[in-house]
Write an enzyme that holds these catalytic residues in place. Structure first.
Site, short mmCIF file in Angstrom:
data_model
loop_
_atom_site.label_atom_id
_atom_site.label_comp_id
_atom_site.label_asym_id
_atom_site.label_seq_id
_atom_site.Cartn_x
_atom_site.Cartn_y
_atom_site.Cartn_z
CG ASP A 1 -6.02 -5.88 2.53
OD1 ASP A 1 -6.49 -6.44 2.86
OD2 ASP A 1 -5.81 -4.69 1.91
CG HIS B 1 -4.32 -1.05 -0.65
ND1 HIS B 1 -3.94 -0.62 0.54
CD2 HIS B 1 -4.76 -2.37 -0.68
CE1 HIS B 1 -4.31 -2.25 1.42
NE2 HIS B 1 -5.03 -3.37 0.46
CG MET C 1 -2.46 3.25 6.71
SD MET C 1 -2.45 5.76 6.17
CE MET C 1 -3.32 5.31 4.57
CB SER D 1 -0.94 -0.27 0.81
OG SER D 1 -1.95 0.95 1.25
CB THR D 2 1.49 4.12 2.41
OG1 THR D 2 0.18 4.39 2.46
CG2 THR D 2 1.72 5.49 2.44
#
Length: 368
Positions: free
Chosen positions: A301, A205, A298, A179-180
């Site tokens: 997940d 993401h 972040m 993600s991030t």
């Protein structure tokens, strides 16, 4: 009560956008808006005056190219930056370049009716600013409101396993979630892998408008062939399949073959694609012939999905805290006991090949 507030400087050439962003940020008790700027030159002076913790930055800025400003900022005064970018092809490409230069994350700015819709992204903006405030600025060597939605688990897309046995196969699959900070982490991993690497499936993401440019960018730097899969596409060695933004990617077993399946179900852990969904499908359909990797990001997940892969016999890796931009997802996986190895980013590609070779040798021995 005495917790330090996050100081934010808003940089955008649109007075309307600056006003909306300031209104959003002032809703949060833990955030303080220390100023606004309409261009990079003004932003440079405001940074000196206010010493912000986080900068929000428009992608296209007057008087100085936004990417030039970001590159100079990261060289002279590194700080967490969240890009506020338009959902356009040009905006997507520029945003990906900004992430490459060191921006922590981005928020997609609506193409139309900004006054009426940007406020809907308030929760996402606040969450990403908070994450950015605690982010690590990783060296860049070459190597939406989103209204609050119910936090579904992977059960919403794929029920938990019922203990079925898999047919033996020597085919291996590498499953990666991020993600991030993940766009650059994925790039670092893919550029370290050979053209004949086992097949890789990825859930990152990312909004739909940005996933195709991201995939194309990865295809230009990786030795493997990188694509966004179509539903039912066969998974082959030497290829990387990146989930399209807004759709879940699952791996399905079809005899001795593996197929990509795309699912339009609800967000899982508030994300679509979801790493938990991908990892669960790999745990159920590939089992011990897979390798699971969770990178910077972040939230949590992917942590439970990685545990399911681990419990199915697959070796698993989590990126370590020091090399992660945000150690949310990999940290959650480590705390859950889902990661067999916790490694710095620069060692992940080598570990993938080592574990894939080990998985392959074990599978061949079992098949004989």
């Amino acid at each position: 009560m005495n917790q330090k507030r996050i100081k934010v400087l808003v940089v955008d050439d649109s007075a309307l956008v600056r006003q909306i962003l300031v209104e959003i940020l002032r809703r949060a008790r833990d955030i303080e808006v220390v100023g606004t700027a309409s261009d990079p030159f003004m932003a440079r002076e405001k940074i000196k005056e206010t010493n912000p913790d986080v900068l929000t930055l428009d992608v296209e800025m007057p008087r100085m190219d936004g990417l030039t400003f970001l590159a100079n900022l990261m060289r002279l005064r590194p700080m967490p930056v969240v890009m506020i970018s338009s959902l356009t092809d040009r905006g997507a490409e520029t945003t990906l370049k900004a992430l490459e230069l060191g921006a922590v994350d981005f928020v997609s700015k609506p193409k139309i009716d900004i006054a009426g819709t940007l406020g809907d992204f308030g929760e996402e903006i606040l969450a990403k600013i908070r994450a950015a405030a605690g982010a690590r600025l990783v060296s860049r060597n070459h190597y939406t409101p989103v209204p609050v939605v119910p936090k579904h688990s992977a059960d919403a897309i794929l029920p938990a396993a019922g203990g079925k046995r898999l047919l033996r196969t020597t085919d291996r699959i590498i499953a990666i979630g991020a993600s991030t900070g993940g766009t650059e982490a994925i790039r670092a991993v893919l550029t370290g892998l050979p053209a004949d690497c086992p097949a890789i499936v990825i859930a990152q993401h990312i909004p739909a408008a940005f996933s195709a440019p991201f995939t194309q960018r990865m295809n230009t730097v990786a030795a493997m062939s990188v694509c966004e899969p179509v539903d039912g596409q066969q998974i082959k060695a030497g290829h990387v399949y990146i989930a399209p933004g807004g759709r879940h990617l699952l791996v399905e077993r079809d005899g001795a073959r593996y197929l990509c399946r795309l699912n339009d179900g609800p967000p899982v852990n508030r994300h679509c694609p979801s790493v938990d969904v991908l990892f669960r499908s790999v745990a159920q359909n590939v089992g011990p012939n897979a390798v699971g990797v969770i990178l910077t990001g972040m939230g949590d997940d992917g942590a439970r999905g990685l545990k399911e892969m681990h419990d199915a016999g697959a070796p698993t890796i989590a990126q370590d805290e020091a090399s992660s931009v945000v150690w949310g997802m990999p940290g959650a996986a480590v705390r859950l006991g889902a990661a067999e190895e916790t490694l710095p980013l620069e060692r992940v590609a080598g570990a993938i090949m080592r574990l894939a070779d080990s998985v392959g040798a074990t599978s061949m021995a079992a098949a004989q």
